[in-house]
Design an enzyme around this catalytic site. Structure first.
Site, PDB file in Angstrom:
ATOM      1  NE  ARG A 197      -2.318  -1.374   3.547  1.00  0.00           N
ATOM      2  CZ  ARG A 197      -1.942  -0.477   4.521  1.00  0.00           C
ATOM      3  NH1 ARG A 197      -2.007   0.838   4.306  1.00  0.00           N
ATOM      4  NH2 ARG A 197      -1.284  -0.806   5.728  1.00  0.00           N
TER       5      ARG A 197
ATOM      6  CE1 TYR B 291       0.500  -6.103  -1.987  1.00  0.00           C
ATOM      7  CE2 TYR B 291      -0.567  -4.091  -1.233  1.00  0.00           C
ATOM      8  CZ  TYR B 291      -0.233  -5.253  -0.952  1.00  0.00           C
ATOM      9  OH  TYR B 291      -0.402  -5.864   0.254  1.00  0.00           O
TER      10      TYR B 291
ATOM     11  CE  LYS C  31      -6.202  -3.296   4.842  1.00  0.00           C
ATOM     12  NZ  LYS C  31      -6.433  -3.792   6.257  1.00  0.00           N
TER      13      LYS C  31
ATOM     14  CG  HIS D  54      -7.505  -2.369  10.546  1.00  0.00           C
ATOM     15  ND1 HIS D  54      -6.017  -1.907  10.479  1.00  0.00           N
ATOM     16  CD2 HIS D  54      -7.450  -3.413   9.579  1.00  0.00           C
ATOM     17  CE1 HIS D  54      -5.415  -2.653  10.015  1.00  0.00           C
ATOM     18  NE2 HIS D  54      -6.097  -3.542   9.012  1.00  0.00           N
TER      19      HIS D  54
ATOM     20  CB  SER E 209       0.488  -3.741   9.653  1.00  0.00           C
ATOM     21  OG  SER E 209      -0.595  -2.997   9.024  1.00  0.00           O
ATOM     22  CB  ALA E 210       3.747  -6.500  11.397  1.00  0.00           C
ATOM     23  CB  CYS E 211       0.038  -6.518  16.122  1.00  0.00           C
ATOM     24  SG  CYS E 211       1.241  -4.954  16.289  1.00  0.00           S
TER      25      CYS E 211
ATOM     26  CE  LYS F  43      -6.742  -6.718  12.037  1.00  0.00           C
ATOM     27  NZ  LYS F  43      -6.293  -6.167  10.825  1.00  0.00           N
TER      28      LYS F  43
ATOM     29  CG  ASN G  48      -0.501 -15.441  13.340  1.00  0.00           C
ATOM     30  OD1 ASN G  48      -1.062 -16.021  12.553  1.00  0.00           O
ATOM     31  ND2 ASN G  48       0.789 -15.115  13.883  1.00  0.00           N
TER      32      ASN G  48
ATOM     33  CG  ASP H 223      -7.803  -6.763   7.414  1.00  0.00           C
ATOM     34  OD1 ASP H 223      -7.252  -6.433   8.237  1.00  0.00           O
ATOM     35  OD2 ASP H 223      -7.896  -6.005   6.241  1.00  0.00           O
TER      36      ASP H 223
ATOM     37  CG  ASN I 276       2.958  -6.539   1.802  1.00  0.00           C
ATOM     38  OD1 ASN I 276       2.423  -7.102   2.748  1.00  0.00           O
ATOM     39  ND2 ASN I 276       2.636  -5.735   1.222  1.00  0.00           N
TER      40      ASN I 276
ATOM     41  NE  ARG J 296      -0.193  -8.650   2.176  1.00  0.00           N
ATOM     42  CZ  ARG J 296      -0.662  -7.796   3.161  1.00  0.00           C
ATOM     43  NH1 ARG J 296      -1.738  -8.160   3.591  1.00  0.00           N
ATOM     44  NH2 ARG J 296      -0.336  -6.754   3.671  1.00  0.00           N
TER      45      ARG J 296
ATOM     46  NE  ARG K 141       5.430  -6.142  16.597  1.00  0.00           N
ATOM     47  CZ  ARG K 141       5.930  -7.465  16.466  1.00  0.00           C
ATOM     48  NH1 ARG K 141       6.906  -7.964  17.223  1.00  0.00           N
ATOM     49  NH2 ARG K 141       5.274  -8.293  15.715  1.00  0.00           N
TER      50      ARG K 141
HETATM   51  C1  OXD Z   1      -3.027  -4.091   6.058  1.00  0.00           C
HETATM   52  C2  OXD Z   1      -3.613  -5.399   5.406  1.00  0.00           C
HETATM   53  O1  OXD Z   1      -2.223  -3.635   5.486  1.00  0.00           O
HETATM   54  O2  OXD Z   1      -4.969  -6.029   5.937  1.00  0.00           O
HETATM   55  O3  OXD Z   1      -3.401  -3.801   7.236  1.00  0.00           O
HETATM   56  O4  OXD Z   1      -3.216  -5.813   4.449  1.00  0.00           O
HETATM   57 MN    MN Z   2      -5.342  -4.919   7.654  1.00  0.00          MN
END
Ligand code: OXD
Ligand code: MN
Length: 597
Positions: free
Chosen positions: A72, A200, A209, A229, A251-253, A255, A257, A280, A371, A373, A404
């Site tokens: 993004r 992308y 989004k 979100h 992001s990267a925390c 979700k 999982n 998400d 990143n 997917r 985090r």
């Molecule tokens: C994000 C996604 O970037 O869900 O938050 O792809």
């Molecule tokens: Mn997201």
């Protein structure tokens, strides 16, 4: 052009956009498997996609984006409201007329010689009063095939739209992929999204989004509901009772999982289960019973591949085994399967990296893009909730915020009430740790994980959260979690993953008034004995097994850290400016005075 729908507004808009982009022909996406199969074959013929090993990965394909188009682009994402103040200081802004004028030449004739695909899609179950309809016009089969997984698409959507229904107008063009002219723009006042010069997913799957968060948050404020979100999960106890939780993390925390978590054996033996409703996005509104009900407007997962494995998230991994589009992962040439860092310890020897170059797995360069997917149908997920397709959503017992944080935020705490909970969401943050490059302990505020996704002024968004209390008598309780506390050597102090269930159990017990808590300056904190550690076997570091003492230490409120945080929050609030509700300023002042006591 013949009319594609029986909705006059839709026909007029599609025809206007055709005049702008000048396609060679127009194809309406009807949602049928036959049509999807023709498009898959066409995408393979042109090289846009590659058909993977159909025995090992039935229905799965590989796609590579342009090398300069892998994520993004927040700096090229705009909210275009007439009044700049309505977009607020945390969004890029252009006046709608200036933006249309700037982007029109980029779209002009950009479909020349190409097909325009018209995708009618529903966010949420088709025909549900919770759902909203959009059209995406695109020149990319990859977009069509991803939208077929991520949303509900086809003729039934056109039927549900009817002759007078409203819809979100999405226009996408890959154009010449010029990154200097890449724009993802939103016109909330016109229900319109334009995306140009990208291929992308996060920039071009306009239902996600762009619509389900940015446009929907704007609509939600006007219509009295919330677009968040957030993941949604159901926690089932051995009696078969299910309580629902939604949770927002940056992001990267983790979700995805948490949404698909498998409880520790101690719990599964007794019959506890976690069901995934969404990973998400949550659309949340008041139900007839005065509670908040949440639904996942999506129909699939657009998950980050690296790090997904049999241990971290077996349910996500299982979801990718069929009908999945992989983007920017490693292509194993020996058997036409895929691989990514963190999948297993056996990177393929004979492989192409995400750029399509021969890849040496023993060299230091990563094979998959960080990143990269997978786009997988939600119905593939072994723990998908039976309520996933419910037209009314699920009732929320709790809302959980998280970030985090190496220190400061304890493992879990509960807010005092809705107002304080809104404050807790507004101060959400993630902190860079020793594990990541760059300075340690730099705090980035990301209120409700919505900073890049709020379609209007952040201060007004906070006010909308506070306002929910006026109309919803039976609000969920609000919590904050932090799975990422580090000790002085940089080791994770909490096991995370499936063991996070132990914290969710405490949260549900609090919602049911079945457990006490200690009132502190920041909120209610569990007594260490109330978090069930049965059969927990975690080594923080070699020779240091996790014990109740460690739990106590990550449940402690460290006043110095919190006072430093207050300074940082004051700075952040002042950036948002005068739209910050008085109530939140009061909450901040009250926190400070409780900490100084
Ligand atoms: C994000 C996604 O970037 O869900 O938050 O792809
Ligand atoms: Mn997201």
């Amino acid at each position: 052009m013949t009319n594609l729908t029986n909705n006059k507004k839709a026909n007029a808009w599609i025809s206007e956009m055709c005049d702008l982009v000048s396609p060679a022909n127009v194809v309406l996406i009807d949602g049928s498997e036959e049509q999807a199969e023709i498009l898959r074959a066409e995408a393979c013929r042109t090289g846009e996609m590659f058909k993977l090993n159909q025995e090992k990965l039935p229905g799965c394909y590989l796609h590579r984006t342009a090398v300069n188009d892998v994520a993004r682009v927040e700096n090229r994402t705009f909210i275009c409201t007439t009044d700049k103040k309505d977009a607020g200081p945390t969004n890029n802004w252009m006046a709608p007329k200036d933006c249309y004028a700037k982007l029109t030449p980029l779209f002009k004739n950009s479909y020349k010689g190409k097909t325009m695909y018209v995708i009618p899609y529903s966010m949420g179950v088709i025909g549900s009063e919770f759902s909203k309809i959009g059209f995406e016009l695109t020149d990319s089969i990859y977009v069509v095939l991803n939208m077929l997984i991520m949303t509900r698409v086809g003729s039934k959507v056109i039927e549900a739209l009817g002759t007078d229904g409203d819809f979100v107008k999405g226009l996408h063009a890959r154009a010449d992929m010029d990154e200097n002219n890449r724009y993802i723009v939103h016109f909330p006042e016109d229900n319109t999204i334009w995306s140009v010069n990208s291929g992308y997913g996060g920039n071009v799957l306009l239902g996600k989004k762009c619509f389900a968060l940015r446009i929907a948050s704007y609509l939600g404020r006007n219509e009295g509901w919330m677009a968040e979100h957030m993941l949604i999960l159901g926690l089932e106890n051995p009696k078969g009772e299910i309580k629902y939780i939604s949770a927002a993390f940056p992001s990267a925390c983790g979700k995805t999982n948490l949404a698909m978590l498998i409880p520790p054996a101690y719990y599964t033996r007794q019959g506890y289960k976690v069901w995934c409703v969404g990973d998400d996005i949550a659309w949340i509104r008041k139900g007839p019973d005065g509670r908040l009900w949440a639904m996942n407007p999506e129909n699939g997962f657009f998950g980050v591949a690296p790090g997904t494995n049999e241990k971290s998230n077996p349910n996500a991994l299982a979801s990718t085994k069929q009908g999945t589009i992989f983007t920017n992962v490693v292509h194993n040439l020996d058997d036409d399967t895929v691989w990514w860092e963190g999948l297993d310890k056996n990177p393929p020897r004979n492989a192409l990296n995400w750029k399509g170059e021969k890849w040496d797995s023993t060299a230091s360069e990563k094979g998959a893009h960080p990143n990269s997917r997978f786009t997988s149908p939600a119905k593939n997920c072994p723990c998908i909730s039976s309520e996933f397709d419910s037209s009314k959503g699920v009732p929320l017992s709790a809302i959980v915020f998280g970030g985090r944080r190496a220190k400061t935020a304890p493992l879990v705490y509960q807010s005092f009430d809705w107002k304080h909970g809104t404050f807790v969401g507004s101060i959400m943050a993630s902190e860079t740790t020793a594990a990541a490059a760059g300075a340690v302990g730099v705090v980035r505020r990301d209120p409700m994980a919505m900073l890049p996704f709020c379609g209007y002024n952040m201060g007004d968004y906070f006010a909308h959260w506070l306002d929910m209390e006026k109309t919803v008598p039976n609000l969920p309780k609000i919590f904050h979690v932090n799975w990422f506390r580090l000790n002085e050597n940089g080791a994770f102090m909490w096991p995370g993953f499936g063991d996070n269930f132990r914290v969710l159990e405490w949260i549900i017990k609090r919602c049911e008034d079945k457990v006490g808590a200690e009132k502190t300056a920041i909120g209610y904190i569990p007594k260490a004995e109330d978090i069930n550690l049965a059969e927990l076997d975690y080594e923080i570091e070699k020779g240091h097994k996790f014990s109740i003492e460690d739990l106590k230490s990550i449940l402690t409120v460290e006043k110095d850290c919190w006072l430093a945080d207050v300074g940082n929050i004051e700075e952040f609030y002042s950036k948002i400016g005068d739209t910050i509700p008085e109530e939140l300023k009061n909450q901040l002042a009250a926190l400070k005075s409780r900490l100084l006591k």
